[in-house]
Scaffold this active site. Structure first.
Site, PDB file in Angstrom:
ATOM      1  N   MET B  30      -4.253   0.661   4.295  1.00 40.05           N
ATOM      2  CA  MET B  30      -4.386   1.045   3.039  1.00 40.05           C
ATOM      3  C   MET B  30      -5.760   0.801   2.416  1.00 40.05           C
ATOM      4  O   MET B  30      -5.926   0.957   1.240  1.00 40.05           O
ATOM      5  CB  MET B  30      -3.259   0.212   2.133  1.00 40.05           C
ATOM      6  CG  MET B  30      -1.819   0.547   2.807  1.00 40.05           C
ATOM      7  SD  MET B  30      -0.536   0.486   1.488  1.00 40.05           S
ATOM      8  CE  MET B  30      -0.837  -1.171   0.762  1.00 40.05           C
ATOM      9  N   HIS B  34     -10.964  -5.505   5.395  1.00 41.63           N
ATOM     10  CA  HIS B  34     -11.628  -6.948   5.426  1.00 41.63           C
ATOM     11  C   HIS B  34     -11.699  -7.164   6.849  1.00 41.63           C
ATOM     12  O   HIS B  34     -11.225  -6.453   7.704  1.00 41.63           O
ATOM     13  CB  HIS B  34     -10.707  -7.810   4.627  1.00 41.63           C
ATOM     14  CG  HIS B  34      -9.391  -8.054   4.943  1.00 41.63           C
ATOM     15  ND1 HIS B  34      -8.693  -8.096   5.891  1.00 41.63           N
ATOM     16  CD2 HIS B  34      -8.439  -7.616   3.845  1.00 41.63           C
ATOM     17  CE1 HIS B  34      -7.514  -8.037   6.005  1.00 41.63           C
ATOM     18  NE2 HIS B  34      -7.199  -7.738   4.606  1.00 41.63           N
ATOM     19  N   HIS B  37      -8.607  -6.421   9.025  1.00 45.50           N
ATOM     20  CA  HIS B  37      -8.296  -5.074   9.431  1.00 45.50           C
ATOM     21  C   HIS B  37      -9.460  -4.835  10.685  1.00 45.50           C
ATOM     22  O   HIS B  37      -9.066  -4.029  11.586  1.00 45.50           O
ATOM     23  CB  HIS B  37      -8.807  -4.059   8.324  1.00 45.50           C
ATOM     24  CG  HIS B  37      -7.947  -4.084   7.136  1.00 45.50           C
ATOM     25  ND1 HIS B  37      -8.331  -4.545   5.948  1.00 45.50           N
ATOM     26  CD2 HIS B  37      -6.664  -3.580   7.012  1.00 45.50           C
ATOM     27  CE1 HIS B  37      -7.327  -4.509   5.033  1.00 45.50           C
ATOM     28  NE2 HIS B  37      -6.382  -3.990   5.740  1.00 45.50           N
ATOM     29  N   LYS B 149      -0.222 -10.890  10.403  1.00 44.20           N
ATOM     30  CA  LYS B 149       0.010 -11.141   9.165  1.00 44.20           C
ATOM     31  C   LYS B 149       1.365 -10.578   8.286  1.00 44.20           C
ATOM     32  O   LYS B 149       2.096 -11.363   7.427  1.00 44.20           O
ATOM     33  CB  LYS B 149      -1.220 -10.797   8.372  1.00 44.20           C
ATOM     34  CG  LYS B 149      -1.272 -10.620   6.814  1.00 44.20           C
ATOM     35  CD  LYS B 149      -1.297 -12.126   6.259  1.00 44.20           C
ATOM     36  CE  LYS B 149      -1.477 -11.768   4.355  1.00 44.20           C
ATOM     37  NZ  LYS B 149      -0.908 -10.440   4.061  1.00 44.20           N
ATOM     38  N   ASP B 150       1.394  -9.548   8.671  1.00 42.89           N
ATOM     39  CA  ASP B 150       2.939  -8.873   8.157  1.00 42.89           C
ATOM     40  C   ASP B 150       3.699  -8.908   9.035  1.00 42.89           C
ATOM     41  O   ASP B 150       4.127  -7.808   9.710  1.00 42.89           O
ATOM     42  CB  ASP B 150       2.496  -7.393   7.581  1.00 42.89           C
ATOM     43  CG  ASP B 150       1.406  -7.228   6.562  1.00 42.89           C
ATOM     44  OD1 ASP B 150       1.695  -7.929   5.246  1.00 42.89           O
ATOM     45  OD2 ASP B 150       0.198  -6.810   6.903  1.00 42.89           O
ATOM     46  N   MET B 184      -6.308 -13.540   5.766  1.00 47.17           N
ATOM     47  CA  MET B 184      -6.951 -12.406   4.990  1.00 47.17           C
ATOM     48  C   MET B 184      -6.049 -11.245   4.532  1.00 47.17           C
ATOM     49  O   MET B 184      -5.003 -10.953   5.219  1.00 47.17           O
ATOM     50  CB  MET B 184      -8.028 -11.755   5.817  1.00 47.17           C
ATOM     51  CG  MET B 184      -9.146 -12.698   6.283  1.00 47.17           C
ATOM     52  SD  MET B 184     -10.813 -11.997   6.037  1.00 47.17           S
ATOM     53  CE  MET B 184     -11.812 -13.411   6.777  1.00 47.17           C
ATOM     54  N   SER B 186      -6.033  -7.933   1.248  1.00 37.78           N
ATOM     55  CA  SER B 186      -6.748  -7.070   0.385  1.00 37.78           C
ATOM     56  C   SER B 186      -6.361  -7.642  -1.051  1.00 37.78           C
ATOM     57  O   SER B 186      -7.117  -7.837  -1.931  1.00 37.78           O
ATOM     58  CB  SER B 186      -6.424  -5.836   0.414  1.00 37.78           C
ATOM     59  OG  SER B 186      -6.605  -5.072   1.710  1.00 37.78           O
ATOM     60  N   ARG B 187      -5.074  -8.145  -1.255  1.00 38.89           N
ATOM     61  CA  ARG B 187      -4.837  -8.952  -2.534  1.00 38.89           C
ATOM     62  C   ARG B 187      -5.270 -10.162  -2.796  1.00 38.89           C
ATOM     63  O   ARG B 187      -5.233 -10.598  -3.765  1.00 38.89           O
ATOM     64  CB  ARG B 187      -3.235  -9.012  -2.570  1.00 38.89           C
ATOM     65  CG  ARG B 187      -2.515  -7.674  -2.426  1.00 38.89           C
ATOM     66  CD  ARG B 187      -1.078  -7.724  -2.692  1.00 38.89           C
ATOM     67  NE  ARG B 187      -0.276  -6.818  -2.822  1.00 38.89           N
ATOM     68  CZ  ARG B 187       0.480  -5.761  -1.957  1.00 38.89           C
ATOM     69  NH1 ARG B 187       0.477  -6.520  -0.923  1.00 38.89           N
ATOM     70  NH2 ARG B 187       1.005  -4.787  -2.132  1.00 38.89           N
TER      71      ARG B 187
END
Lengths: 288, 288
Positions: B30, B34, B37, B149-150, B184, B186-187
């Protein structure tokens, strides 16, 4: 002609065909093939380097009260018919490999799935969209041919392919009919001789509606035509229940309530009628 | 590096690559890239002839009350980062082309979508599965790389790919962390300095659980460990709410209630914690 039973083997073959730049034409069926199916195979044969037919009675598109276990099957005859049509591969998978015990992914197409058949068979198109996407991924076809006979199914699959950016072109082939007009269907074998005779009136009623909508003046009221179709069908003794007689936009399946302001909208007239326990569907499209 | 804005152009390019027998590696993102990614991009770069990164903030996976419009975006920076990593194409489509007004097809993965994040964000994984399948069809990748992470997202996508016979291999890459252990994301930019400091305790708590489950004796009670994790997180002033601390089978996501009879089952320990309005998730997998 080769019969493929395994997903992995089928993928291996179709991947190799793609690298050889072969066009793969695909006709998904539930078997018990008739002239209707064979017309789809012929359409595929004309355009493709390699034609694949799948034969798989998909449990996901039958409700518990429907005829999944009784659905007619005759693989040996299907095999012969496919061979005669020059089919290259039959994909004939096992239920257990298509839907393992922990299977849990479904494709849902909203809007076009909701009315008509979707109202009476609420999970049906979820089952259709899911199996078709699975089959497309396995056979990796450039195009696939479906029959206009299942008009709503054709809309659902077109919409799914468009929305999910599927790399298979969807081709819709005209309905093939018996001499008296009855649309060919594997379920016609369920009809007794009297029902079989009465079933021809579905198409007669649809043709009546076509004349009303095209040859005569455009201001004819849709409720009037629906009433006339209904009357004609009810005049047949073995027609025990009309599930629907519906007028819809042939692309979006939105209901058409009036013929006013309808220029450039093709109208799908579709119906579902029960003859005893046998439920038949048919449709025509009126080009505007 | 080329930026692709149109679906049809992208398909044309990827189809040509396939005929040239190129391996396409894909990293869907998205944006607001960072190190996490970039580690996925590096993993793709190692194995693929051609690397495609997509940058698309997918509205379908955000609930109305979530941060879709505020989600951080910085295309120019993302472009530079991709170029530095040797990315070949960025697929950067328009929302209107991905989801036209009459869009209506969704992919649903039952079971693995239901608990954890799915409980709090009920439509989230429908949005994720749908966009991922669309992107796979557009970029026609041989493999795609997702982050551990997800964790639940990884399970959902693996299951979808398996169930729908998708021709893309799913690779899961380890979570990349800041020096103090914060995963890490994005949020993380939403965190104020005090929250940022406290957020590191998520990983400290997970590592505490790992020690409890591996270095000490296996009969430790899960409720006890959950309580200790909870206590440690609640000791941080800015940790305002724990959504869950969960122990699950890492493949099926079935809840693990006891460590007895669990040989050969990897355990996913995952948690979601709010620091004011910022909601963070993290997880570790305990190999058994």
């Amino acid at each position: 002609m080769k019969i493929l039973r395994k997903i992995s083997e089928t993928k291996r073959i179709t991947s190799a065909l793609i690298l050889k730049k072969k066009t793969i034409g695909f006709v998904p069926t539930m078997g018990y093939l008739h002239e209707g199916h064979l017309s789809l195979v012929k359409a595929a044969r004309k355009k493709a380097d390699v034609v694949i037919v799948s034969i798989f009675v998909n449990p996901l598109q039958f409700a518990p009260n429907e005829d999944f276990t009784k659905y007619p099957r005759n693989f040996k005859k299907d095999e012969k018919l496919c061979r005669n049509e020059g089919v290259d591969y039959i994909f004939y998978p096992d239920i257990k490999e298509m839907y393992p015990d922990d299977y849990s992914t479904y494709v849902i197409v909203e809007n076009v799935s909701l009315g008509l058949e979707g109202k009476i068979r609420p999970e049906h198109f979820r089952g259709v969209a899911t199996i078709v996407l699975k089959l497309f991924n396995i056979v990796q076809c450039s195009f696939a041919v479906f029959g206009q006979k299942d008009a709503q199914q054709a809309c659902v699959i077109k919409k799914m392919a468009e929305d999910l950016n599927v790399n298979t072109k969807i081709i819709i082939s005209p309905t093939i009919r018996e001499k008296d007009g009855l649309a060919m269907s594997s379920r016609n074998v369920y009809l007794n001789p009297e029902q079989r005779e009465d079933a021809a009136y579905l198409y007669k009623a649809l043709e009546y509606a076509r004349r009303k909508l095209t040859l005569e003046n455009y201001n004819r009221d849709i409720e009037f035509i629906r009433g006339q179709i209904s009357k004609l069908i009810k005049s047949r003794k073995t027609a025990t229940k009309i599930d629907y007689i519906s007028f819809n936009n042939s692309r979006t399946l939105e209901e058409v309530k009036t013929l006013k302001n309808l220029k450039n909208t093709d109208i799908l007239i579709s119906l579902a009628v029960r003859f005893g326990k046998v439920r038949l569907i048919d449709n025509i499209v009126i080009k505007r």
